[in-house]
Design a protein around this motif. Structure first.
Motif, PDB file in Angstrom:
ATOM      1  N   GLU B   4      38.552  10.323  -5.945  1.00  8.34           N
ATOM      2  CA  GLU B   4      38.078  11.701  -5.811  1.00  8.34           C
ATOM      3  C   GLU B   4      38.596  12.266  -4.481  1.00  8.34           C
ATOM      4  OE1 GLU B   4      34.080  11.051  -8.514  1.00  8.34           O
ATOM      5  OE2 GLU B   4      33.911  10.783  -6.343  1.00  8.34           O
ATOM      6  N   ILE B   6      39.726  15.586  -1.900  1.00  2.00           N
ATOM      7  CA  ILE B   6      39.699  17.008  -1.525  1.00  2.00           C
ATOM      8  C   ILE B   6      40.930  17.276  -0.664  1.00  2.00           C
ATOM      9  CG2 ILE B   6      38.154  16.566   0.473  1.00  2.00           C
ATOM     10  CD1 ILE B   6      37.870  19.798  -1.428  1.00  2.00           C
ATOM     11  N   TRP B  35      41.574  19.229 -11.731  1.00  2.00           N
ATOM     12  CA  TRP B  35      42.068  20.001 -10.586  1.00  2.00           C
ATOM     13  C   TRP B  35      41.204  21.236 -10.496  1.00  2.00           C
ATOM     14  CZ3 TRP B  35      43.934  25.014 -10.308  1.00  2.00           C
ATOM     15  CH2 TRP B  35      44.796  25.359  -9.255  1.00  2.00           C
ATOM     16  N   ASN B  49      41.063  25.311  -0.846  1.00  2.00           N
ATOM     17  CA  ASN B  49      40.899  23.887  -1.094  1.00  2.00           C
ATOM     18  C   ASN B  49      40.860  23.588  -2.568  1.00  2.00           C
ATOM     19  OD1 ASN B  49      38.000  23.462  -2.029  1.00  2.00           O
ATOM     20  ND2 ASN B  49      37.672  24.656  -0.160  1.00  2.00           N
ATOM     21  N   THR B  51      39.850  20.282  -5.388  1.00  2.00           N
ATOM     22  CA  THR B  51      39.362  18.939  -5.669  1.00  2.00           C
ATOM     23  C   THR B  51      40.206  18.346  -6.786  1.00  2.00           C
ATOM     24  OG1 THR B  51      37.125  19.606  -5.091  1.00  2.00           O
ATOM     25  CG2 THR B  51      37.343  17.578  -6.380  1.00  2.00           C
ATOM     26  N   ILE B  53      40.753  14.926  -9.095  1.00  2.00           N
ATOM     27  CA  ILE B  53      40.205  13.631  -9.485  1.00  2.00           C
ATOM     28  C   ILE B  53      41.201  12.951 -10.414  1.00  2.00           C
ATOM     29  CG2 ILE B  53      38.231  12.424 -10.535  1.00  2.00           C
ATOM     30  CD1 ILE B  53      36.583  14.980  -9.945  1.00  2.00           C
ATOM     31  N   LEU B  64      32.445  18.296  -6.651  1.00  2.00           N
ATOM     32  CA  LEU B  64      31.880  17.176  -5.902  1.00  2.00           C
ATOM     33  C   LEU B  64      31.542  17.629  -4.490  1.00  2.00           C
ATOM     34  CD1 LEU B  64      34.637  14.590  -6.857  1.00  2.00           C
ATOM     35  CD2 LEU B  64      32.333  14.594  -7.793  1.00  2.00           C
ATOM     36  N   ASN B  65      30.683  16.904  -3.800  1.00  2.00           N
ATOM     37  CA  ASN B  65      30.583  17.137  -2.360  1.00  2.00           C
ATOM     38  C   ASN B  65      30.660  15.845  -1.546  1.00  2.00           C
ATOM     39  OD1 ASN B  65      28.078  16.211  -2.873  1.00  2.00           O
ATOM     40  ND2 ASN B  65      26.958  17.929  -1.965  1.00  2.00           N
ATOM     41  N   PHE B  67      33.667  12.646  -1.164  1.00  2.00           N
ATOM     42  CA  PHE B  67      35.024  12.337  -1.610  1.00  2.00           C
ATOM     43  C   PHE B  67      35.475  10.965  -1.126  1.00  2.00           C
ATOM     44  CE2 PHE B  67      34.416  16.851  -1.046  1.00  2.00           C
ATOM     45  CZ  PHE B  67      34.816  17.355  -2.268  1.00  2.00           C
ATOM     46  N   ALA B  70      39.943  12.661   1.920  1.00  2.00           N
ATOM     47  CA  ALA B  70      40.067  14.061   2.311  1.00  2.00           C
ATOM     48  C   ALA B  70      41.408  14.250   2.990  1.00  2.00           C
ATOM     49  CB  ALA B  70      38.938  14.454   3.249  1.00  2.00           C
ATOM     50  N   PHE B  81      34.814  19.389   6.002  1.00  2.00           N
ATOM     51  CA  PHE B  81      34.925  18.237   5.100  1.00  2.00           C
ATOM     52  C   PHE B  81      34.869  16.857   5.753  1.00  2.00           C
ATOM     53  CE2 PHE B  81      36.873  21.676   2.515  1.00  2.00           C
ATOM     54  CZ  PHE B  81      35.979  21.637   1.457  1.00  2.00           C
ATOM     55  N   LYS B  84      32.063  14.989   4.606  1.00  2.00           N
ATOM     56  CA  LYS B  84      31.935  14.802   3.154  1.00  2.00           C
ATOM     57  C   LYS B  84      32.733  13.595   2.638  1.00  2.00           C
ATOM     58  CE  LYS B  84      29.505  18.617   2.804  1.00  2.00           C
ATOM     59  NZ  LYS B  84      29.866  19.920   2.313  1.00  2.00           N
TER      60      LYS B  84
END
Lengths: 358, 182
Positions: B4, B6, B35, B49, B51, B53, B64-65, B67, B70, B81, B84
């Motif tokens: 996962e 970011i 995406w 930004n 995300t 996966i 998600l919050n 990751f 990053a 981030f 996160k």
């Protein structure tokens, strides 16, 4: 040969419309669904299949173009986002009243009013309870992936013609804007024969002309017409309920969510299971007809239900009706374009389990 | 395997297209991908930004919050981030314009000075591919051959002559990325 592509949900809608053999698309741009029209304009489907794509002067014009084309038996669709769908409601009510098939796509954004351009699910009431005036229903499909954005266009047209009723694809900014792997279905031929029982294609010598209208000033005939519509909605309830279950078999706590909230909630269920909480996810795919019986059965099994929706709590009313007081049902949502994260959903579930509420 | 990621920076840095290439590379490797971009007015000259996966299972939440990795390309994104990243996860950043360097002790921190390198090579447009190279060196979530296929799929045909330049930029990124002691 499988044709895999990485596509945005909105692009998948557009490509699927061409492949489903649609005759026409009429629309007006609005974020977060503008890629539907953009993709169609770039793709020039007139060259591929002869499909007409037209940017109307307004949403109201677009839905009335759909009304006219649908009356001739053509496969037509339109798409918009929340404020634009509100503008279309008069036309949608007329199309439902005139019993014409068409496909409508709503990529929902935050409201009320012009609201935001960020994702929301606050159009549930509008989508499932009528939306425009009069006693009518749309058959509502709620995709939770880009794949389903594509698949439900084909399915939506089939159902629209099966019931001669508008079908609504209720999506949101997440599913519209994100990209995922899509397996595209093969090009379907455009239909060239039209049902003489109702399509308005000119008057042949051997029968009276067909008239597409939602107006009948005789209340008794109008009542009869309404009985017919209600019988149709009942048939949808008997035959068209669709849903998906994750980890529901041994679930003690149930999350009910559709569309992007279902995806977020699925992750929350995984997080909950990792913590030893026996959680499950029930995802309605059709929002009308709503999977009442399935939820009623699960309500007898579980100790609590959490409705997750990016709204102040709309679908929860249908869940409560289905659960009929058998179990505590609570709502969790973020509003106005804010998307909840999986751990927020888990927190709400844990609150439900501990007997608290927000 | 589920990764996962970011990717965050300024609009115009190629954040979204880097994510797209990564996602397409995942598909080329027969994996499931999602995406999910931030979209809206915040992208105009502001932060962008996405995300991404990549998984061998069906992807659940595209939102998600927390990751595994990053990739951070400006200070605002660092502020947003750094916290996160999951404990044990990876933070990769470009030092250009960074005034407060990452401080966490429970994650692995790497640096790739891609902006500087792209300027030195006079290929500023390959900036994001240098970053991607740095990332792939740390996390080989997708094989190089599939990345090239991914680039091919992402770029319109009229830009296919640029594949070679991008491939070289990825390789350069792999060379210049380095771990930061924390």
């Amino acid at each position: 040969m499988r044709e895999l592509r990485l596509m945005k949900g909105n692009e998948a809608i557009a490509e699927a419309a061409i492949r489903a053999g649609a005759d026409a698309y009429f629309g007006y741009p609005i974020t977060p669904q503008s890629e539907v029209l953009e993709y169609l304009m770039a793709e020039q489907p007139m060259e591929r299949t002869g499909m007409v794509v037209l940017q109307a002067e307004s949403e109201i014009a677009a839905i009335n173009m759909v009304y006219g084309a649908a009356a001739t038996g053509k496969r037509v669709l339109t798409s918009s986002s929340s404020p634009g769908i509100s503008l279309k409601q008069e036309g949608i009510s007329y199309i439902a009243g005139a019993e014409l098939p068409c496909l409508i796509v709503n990529v929902v954004r935050g409201g009320p009013g012009l609201g935001t351009i960020q994702p929301s699910q606050a159009d549930y009431f509008q989508s499932t309870k009528g939306g425009g005036h009069g006693d009518y229903r749309l058959l509502v499909l709620a995709p939770a992936s880009v794949q389903e954005m594509s698949d439900f266009v084909k399915l939506g047209f089939e159902l629209a013609f099966k019931y001669r009723n508008p079908v609504l694809i209720l999506s949101d900014g997440v599913i519209g804007q994100m990209m995922e792997k899509v397996e595209l279905f093969e090009q379907q031929p455009r239909v060239t024969t039209f049902d003489p029982a109702w399509t308005v294609t000119g008057k042949p010598k051997e029968r009276e002309r067909n008239i597409a209208t939602s107006l009948d000033l005789d209340p008794y005939r109008q009542e009869k017409h309404n009985y017919k519509l209600q019988a149709k909605y009942k048939a949808m309830e008997e035959n068209e309920v669709r849903f998906e279950e994750f980890d529901c078999k041994d679930a003690e706590y149930l999350i009910v969510a559709y569309g992007s909230s279902a995806r977020i909630s699925q992750k929350a269920v995984q997080l909950a299971r990792a913590k030893g909480i026996k959680a499950g996810l029930f995802r309605p795919i059709t929002l009308f007809p709503f999977p009442k019986q399935e939820i009623s059965a699960l309500a007898s099994q579980v100790k609590g239900i959490l409705s997750v929706e990016m709204s102040a709590g709309q679908m929860i009313e249908d869940i409560q009706l289905a659960a009929a007081g058998k179990v505590n049902v609570q709502h969790f949502g973020r509003y106005g374009g804010v998307i909840p994260a999986p751990d927020e959903v888990l927190e709400a579930l844990e609150l439900l389990i501990s007997g608290g509420s927000k | 395997m589920t990764e996962e990621i970011i990717i965050a920076g300024f609009g115009g840095q190629g954040v979204l297209s880097m994510g797209k290439i990564l996602a397409y590379s995942g598909i080329m490797q027969d994996m499931e991908v999602s995406w999910m971009p931030s979209y809206g007015p915040e992208m105009r000259g502001g932060t962008a930004n996405v995300t991404v996966i990549i998984s061998d299972e069906r992807v659940s939440s595209p939102i998600l919050n927390q990751f595994d990795s990053a990739i951070i390309l400006n200070q605002q994104s660092m502020d947003k981030f750094e916290s996160k990243v999951k404990p044990g996860g990876v933070l990769l950043y470009d030092g250009n314009g960074i005034t407060r360097h990452p401080e966490r002790k429970d994650i692995k921190i790497f640096r790739v000075d891609a902006a500087e390198e792209a300027a030195r090579l006079s290929t500023t447009k390959t900036f994001n591919m240098i970053v991607l190279g740095g990332f792939l060196k740390i996390k080989d979530v997708v094989k190089m051959e599939n990345v090239i296929k991914g680039i091919k799929k992402s770029l319109p045909e009229r830009h296919h002559h640029l594949i070679k330049v991008n491939e070289e930029a990825i390789k350069r990124g792999m060379e210049i990325v380095y771990p930061v002691k924390n």
